[in-house]
Design an enzyme around this catalytic site. Structure first.
Site, PDB file in Angstrom:
ATOM      1  N   GLU A  44      15.309  11.038   8.325  1.00  0.00           N
ATOM      2  CA  GLU A  44      15.599  12.441   8.022  1.00  0.00           C
ATOM      3  C   GLU A  44      16.410  13.109   9.135  1.00  0.00           C
ATOM      4  OE1 GLU A  44      13.068  16.497   6.787  1.00  0.00           O
ATOM      5  OE2 GLU A  44      12.008  14.654   7.351  1.00  0.00           O
ATOM      6  N   ASP A  91      14.517  25.065   9.146  1.00  0.00           N
ATOM      7  CA  ASP A  91      13.195  25.681   9.049  1.00  0.00           C
ATOM      8  C   ASP A  91      12.627  26.268  10.340  1.00  0.00           C
ATOM      9  OD1 ASP A  91      13.702  24.352   6.690  1.00  0.00           O
ATOM     10  OD2 ASP A  91      11.685  23.580   6.456  1.00  0.00           O
TER      11      ASP A  91
END
Length: 434
Positions: free
Chosen positions: A400, A168
């Site tokens: 994550e 991202d």
């Protein structure tokens, strides 16, 4: 190790939502496309039916034209922004009317997901029947990419938003954002109320993200119009590597099923064109790495990230290129204090070891890198990537993303981003299957 495997299974079961798995409770409360592929591989190690439902639920959200969205909004949630009311995927005339979603996609993982699920399956006959029932939908997704996302007919598909890349907020996108005059949006972030803001993209970066979506919405998510007008238009080696890897998987699976010669022939034609263009256009000999290409501004993005090595997983480099990739990886990413593989070049001033895709280690990229290195015979390095991944997970748990600096893992250290993260748990199961 058995304790860790039990914990990984526990996380996946806890994140299961009657047909799909959320990446992380609260932070990511929906179904994400590439997450689901990696998650299904992990699920297959203890429950083949759950793995099949994960894939089937995602495929049920496919659009009429073969497009598969990057997020499927199965339920209403106030913990994530932007949601379905901002994305307005329904503006596209061929959007799925039953499943609210975004109007962008993510890397095409389902081909190699099906292949890996079949390799894991104990009941091969039942697994092959599931593949027979669903493979044409995955093929249609590939057909969508080549028909709608390859304006130059090169065999290289574009992404029109950084979220489509999966990486991202990578520094790769900084030069593109510098060319975009995005307005300042007034909105309430949800992620930074759950996670330390220093680990997340900035507010200004979100302005760019939302602006690109608004431009796509203005054109009702029409791919030809997006190719003409979107200020962000990139050929991404990670995205295209996963498409090429999934092409290869579909060819193998169709041959296993029998028949489908027309689809096999088409896939082989796509492969030949894609790999030729990939090596011609995206390989940078001076950097010894694959790079991104900015289609809108017609120039290469000459930076090295973990995506630069992903073509190993798809069998794209020749022997000399593969050796160059390994040299670059070790020179830039393989320092004594570093776990492999940081998501961005640690030798640059843009490297940030704790900020999302600007430096941290991600287990899904390491999983691809491990398999790619094995395929090219770099067995010792493959084992280092695997052992580094497992060591990090054992130290801090299934987060994550992770700091690549070994020296910080002292005392009460945690991972970054979402905790009990599904693909970290799922791919741990796959890495430690033996």
């Amino acid at each position: 190790m058995s304790k860790m495997r039990n914990k990984a299974i526990e996380i996946l079961k806890a994140n299961w939502r009657d047909g799909y798995t959320v990446p992380s409770k609260n932070l990511y409360p929906y179904q994400w496309k590439w997450d689901s592929g990696f998650i299904a591989i992990g699920l297959a190690h203890f429950d083949q039916k759950m793995a099949e439902r994960e894939v089937e639920t995602l495929l049920n959200a496919q659009w009429i034209n073969g497009f598969i969205p990057h997020i499927v909004f199965h339920k209403v949630s106030d913990t994530y922004f932007p949601g379905p009311n901002f994305h307005r995927a329904d503006l596209h005339p061929l959007a799925n009317k039953e499943y609210p979603s975004t109007g962008m996609t993510q890397p095409p993982v389902l081909g190699f997901t099906l292949e890996r699920m079949h390799e894991i399956a104990k009941d091969k006959k039942e697994s092959l029947q599931f593949i027979k029932n669903n493979i044409d939908r995955v093929y249609k997704n590939h057909q969508y990419f080549y028909n709608n996302r390859d304006p130059k007919d090169e065999g290289l598909v574009y992404i029109y938003h950084n979220w489509e890349s999966g990486t991202d907020n990578s520094p790769l996108w900084d030069p593109i954002f510098e060319t975009i005059d995005a307005p300042v949006y007034n909105f309430e972030r949800r992620d930074t109320s759950i996670i330390d803001p220093s680990e997340r993209p900035t507010k200004r970066e979100y302005d760019y993200y939302l602006h690109i979506i608004d431009i796509a919405k203005e054109h009702n998510y029409n791919d030809a119009k997006i190719a003409e007008f979107s200020p962000f238009l990139v050929q991404d080696p990670l995205f295209n590597s996963m498409l090429i890897k999934s092409n290869s998987a579909l060819i193998s699976l169709y041959k296993m099923i029998g028949g489908n010669e027309d689809k096999i022939e088409q896939l082989e034609q796509w492969q030949e064109k894609s790999i030729t263009s990939f090596n011609r256009k995206l390989y940078d000999k001076d950097l010894g790495a694959y790079i991104h290409y900015d289609l809108r501004n017609d120039k290469p993005i000459r930076m090295v990230s973990s995506s630069s090595f992903s073509p190993l997983y798809a069998g794209i480099p020749n022997k000399d290129q593969a050796e160059a990739l390994v040299r670059t990886m070790m020179d830039k990413f393989g320092g004594e204090d570093m776990y492999l593989c940081a998501s961005f070049d640690p030798s640059t001033d843009k490297f940030n070891p704790k900020k999302y895709w600007r430096g941290p280690v991600w287990i899904n990229l390491n999983w691809m890198l491990y398999h790619g290195l094995l395929d090219y015979g770099f067995n010792d390095l493959a084992q280092r990537v695997k052992s580094d991944s497992i060591e990090i997970l054992e130290k801090v748990g299934f987060y994550e993303y992770f700091d690549p600096r070994k020296s910080i893992y002292k005392g009460d250290v945690k991972g970054y981003g979402g905790s009990d993260f599904s693909w970290s748990a799922a791919l741990f199961l796959d890495l430690t299957e033996n």
